[in-house]
Write a protein that holds these residues in place. Structure first.
Motif, PDB file in Angstrom:
ATOM      1  N   ALA A   8      44.868  46.588  39.602  1.00  0.00           N
ATOM      2  CA  ALA A   8      44.239  45.781  40.648  1.00  0.00           C
ATOM      3  C   ALA A   8      44.131  44.330  40.210  1.00  0.00           C
ATOM      4  O   ALA A   8      44.338  43.417  41.014  1.00  0.00           O
ATOM      5  CB  ALA A   8      42.865  46.335  41.003  1.00  0.00           C
ATOM      6  N   GLN A   9      43.833  44.099  38.960  1.00  0.00           N
ATOM      7  CA  GLN A   9      43.724  42.729  38.467  1.00  0.00           C
ATOM      8  C   GLN A   9      45.073  42.017  38.560  1.00  0.00           C
ATOM      9  O   GLN A   9      45.135  40.850  38.955  1.00  0.00           O
ATOM     10  CB  GLN A   9      43.203  42.709  37.035  1.00  0.00           C
ATOM     11  CG  GLN A   9      42.948  41.303  36.527  1.00  0.00           C
ATOM     12  CD  GLN A   9      42.317  41.279  35.154  1.00  0.00           C
ATOM     13  OE1 GLN A   9      42.093  42.298  34.534  1.00  0.00           O
ATOM     14  NE2 GLN A   9      42.037  40.086  34.665  1.00  0.00           N
ATOM     15  N   ALA A  14      48.300  37.901  41.396  1.00  0.00           N
ATOM     16  CA  ALA A  14      49.488  37.474  42.138  1.00  0.00           C
ATOM     17  C   ALA A  14      49.102  37.013  43.549  1.00  0.00           C
ATOM     18  O   ALA A  14      49.608  36.001  44.054  1.00  0.00           O
ATOM     19  CB  ALA A  14      50.504  38.611  42.205  1.00  0.00           C
ATOM     20  N   TYR A  15      48.188  37.743  44.176  1.00  0.00           N
ATOM     21  CA  TYR A  15      47.725  37.431  45.531  1.00  0.00           C
ATOM     22  C   TYR A  15      47.037  36.066  45.599  1.00  0.00           C
ATOM     23  O   TYR A  15      47.404  35.206  46.405  1.00  0.00           O
ATOM     24  CB  TYR A  15      46.786  38.549  45.987  1.00  0.00           C
ATOM     25  CG  TYR A  15      45.917  38.232  47.174  1.00  0.00           C
ATOM     26  CD1 TYR A  15      46.410  38.337  48.471  1.00  0.00           C
ATOM     27  CD2 TYR A  15      44.593  37.851  46.996  1.00  0.00           C
ATOM     28  CE1 TYR A  15      45.606  38.056  49.560  1.00  0.00           C
ATOM     29  CE2 TYR A  15      43.779  37.578  48.075  1.00  0.00           C
ATOM     30  CZ  TYR A  15      44.288  37.676  49.353  1.00  0.00           C
ATOM     31  OH  TYR A  15      43.489  37.389  50.434  1.00  0.00           O
ATOM     32  N   THR A  74      41.375  49.616  40.016  1.00  0.00           N
ATOM     33  CA  THR A  74      41.205  49.779  41.461  1.00  0.00           C
ATOM     34  C   THR A  74      40.474  48.628  42.155  1.00  0.00           C
ATOM     35  O   THR A  74      40.534  48.531  43.377  1.00  0.00           O
ATOM     36  CB  THR A  74      40.451  51.087  41.782  1.00  0.00           C
ATOM     37  OG1 THR A  74      39.162  51.049  41.152  1.00  0.00           O
ATOM     38  CG2 THR A  74      41.228  52.307  41.302  1.00  0.00           C
ATOM     39  N   HIS A  75      39.783  47.786  41.399  1.00  0.00           N
ATOM     40  CA  HIS A  75      39.029  46.677  41.983  1.00  0.00           C
ATOM     41  C   HIS A  75      39.246  45.413  41.160  1.00  0.00           C
ATOM     42  O   HIS A  75      39.444  45.487  39.946  1.00  0.00           O
ATOM     43  CB  HIS A  75      37.530  46.994  42.032  1.00  0.00           C
ATOM     44  CG  HIS A  75      37.206  48.094  42.967  1.00  0.00           C
ATOM     45  ND1 HIS A  75      37.192  49.411  42.586  1.00  0.00           N
ATOM     46  CD2 HIS A  75      36.910  48.089  44.280  1.00  0.00           C
ATOM     47  CE1 HIS A  75      36.882  50.177  43.621  1.00  0.00           C
ATOM     48  NE2 HIS A  75      36.710  49.396  44.670  1.00  0.00           N
ATOM     49  N   ALA A  76      39.160  44.275  41.853  1.00  0.00           N
ATOM     50  CA  ALA A  76      39.273  42.989  41.162  1.00  0.00           C
ATOM     51  C   ALA A  76      38.486  41.944  41.935  1.00  0.00           C
ATOM     52  O   ALA A  76      38.230  42.105  43.137  1.00  0.00           O
ATOM     53  CB  ALA A  76      40.732  42.572  41.046  1.00  0.00           C
ATOM     54  N   GLY A 101      48.782  50.496  45.341  1.00  0.00           N
ATOM     55  CA  GLY A 101      49.518  49.279  45.020  1.00  0.00           C
ATOM     56  C   GLY A 101      49.372  48.128  45.982  1.00  0.00           C
ATOM     57  O   GLY A 101      50.048  47.103  45.836  1.00  0.00           O
ATOM     58  N   LYS A 102      48.485  48.257  46.973  1.00  0.00           N
ATOM     59  CA  LYS A 102      48.273  47.189  47.953  1.00  0.00           C
ATOM     60  C   LYS A 102      46.778  46.919  48.115  1.00  0.00           C
ATOM     61  O   LYS A 102      45.952  47.816  47.950  1.00  0.00           O
ATOM     62  CB  LYS A 102      48.845  47.576  49.325  1.00  0.00           C
ATOM     63  CG  LYS A 102      50.328  47.768  49.371  1.00  0.00           C
ATOM     64  CD  LYS A 102      51.016  46.474  49.688  1.00  0.00           C
ATOM     65  CE  LYS A 102      52.500  46.718  49.957  1.00  0.00           C
ATOM     66  NZ  LYS A 102      53.114  45.585  50.608  1.00  0.00           N
ATOM     67  N   ILE A 103      46.454  45.712  48.481  1.00  0.00           N
ATOM     68  CA  ILE A 103      45.060  45.348  48.732  1.00  0.00           C
ATOM     69  C   ILE A 103      44.630  45.990  50.046  1.00  0.00           C
ATOM     70  O   ILE A 103      45.199  45.707  51.100  1.00  0.00           O
ATOM     71  CB  ILE A 103      44.893  43.817  48.775  1.00  0.00           C
ATOM     72  CG1 ILE A 103      45.254  43.225  47.404  1.00  0.00           C
ATOM     73  CG2 ILE A 103      43.478  43.443  49.199  1.00  0.00           C
ATOM     74  CD1 ILE A 103      45.429  41.727  47.396  1.00  0.00           C
ATOM     75  N   SER A 104      43.639  46.865  49.974  1.00  0.00           N
ATOM     76  CA  SER A 104      43.214  47.619  51.155  1.00  0.00           C
ATOM     77  C   SER A 104      41.868  47.150  51.719  1.00  0.00           C
ATOM     78  O   SER A 104      41.558  47.426  52.871  1.00  0.00           O
ATOM     79  CB  SER A 104      43.132  49.107  50.823  1.00  0.00           C
ATOM     80  OG  SER A 104      42.223  49.334  49.757  1.00  0.00           O
TER      81      SER A 104
END
Length: 123
Positions: A8-9, A14-15, A74-76, A101-104
């Motif tokens: 997640a980090q 990258a996001y 799982t969290h960032a 693998g995606k931000i939900s």
């Protein structure tokens, strides 16, 4: 980032670097189709709604700085500062949940006081 950085980090890093760097589409490619965002403007559901929230904001960013990205598998949390045409050094934090693998899920919090002051100064 170190070898022990969680999934997640890495995705959050990258996001946030994509959108603070002006690339909304790259940032959105890391977001799930069924994303849910809790923002100061209200709840947003789905990738198209999130695109309508994120892309105009990214288009206004004159300068973006990533202060830190903290997280695990799982969290960032991302911490950033941006300059917009009408306000400088706007600070924000996003708490991100990553699923498959995606931000939900995104909880977006930013200091709105610089925007309020800028609007008041404009009369």
């Amino acid at each position: 980032m170190t070898a022990t950085t969680g999934a997640a980090q890495k995705i959050a890093d990258a996001y946030v670097r994509a959108w603070t760097g002006g690339d909304a589409e790259k940032a959105l490619s890391l977001v799930a189709d069924d994303v849910v965002c809790e923002a100061p403007t209200g709840r947003i559901e789905g990738i198209e709604g999130y695109r309508q929230f994120l892309a105009p904001f990214v288009g206004m960013v004159v300068n973006g700085k990533v202060i830190d990205v903290l997280g695990h598998d799982t969290h960032a949390a991302t911490v950033y500062a941006v300059d917009l045409p009408f306000v400088q050094n706007l600070h924000g934090v996003e708490y991100l949940t990553v699923t498959d693998g995606k931000i939900s899920h995104v909880i977006s919090v930013f200091d709105t006081s610089p925007m309020v002051r800028a609007r008041a100064a404009q009369g």
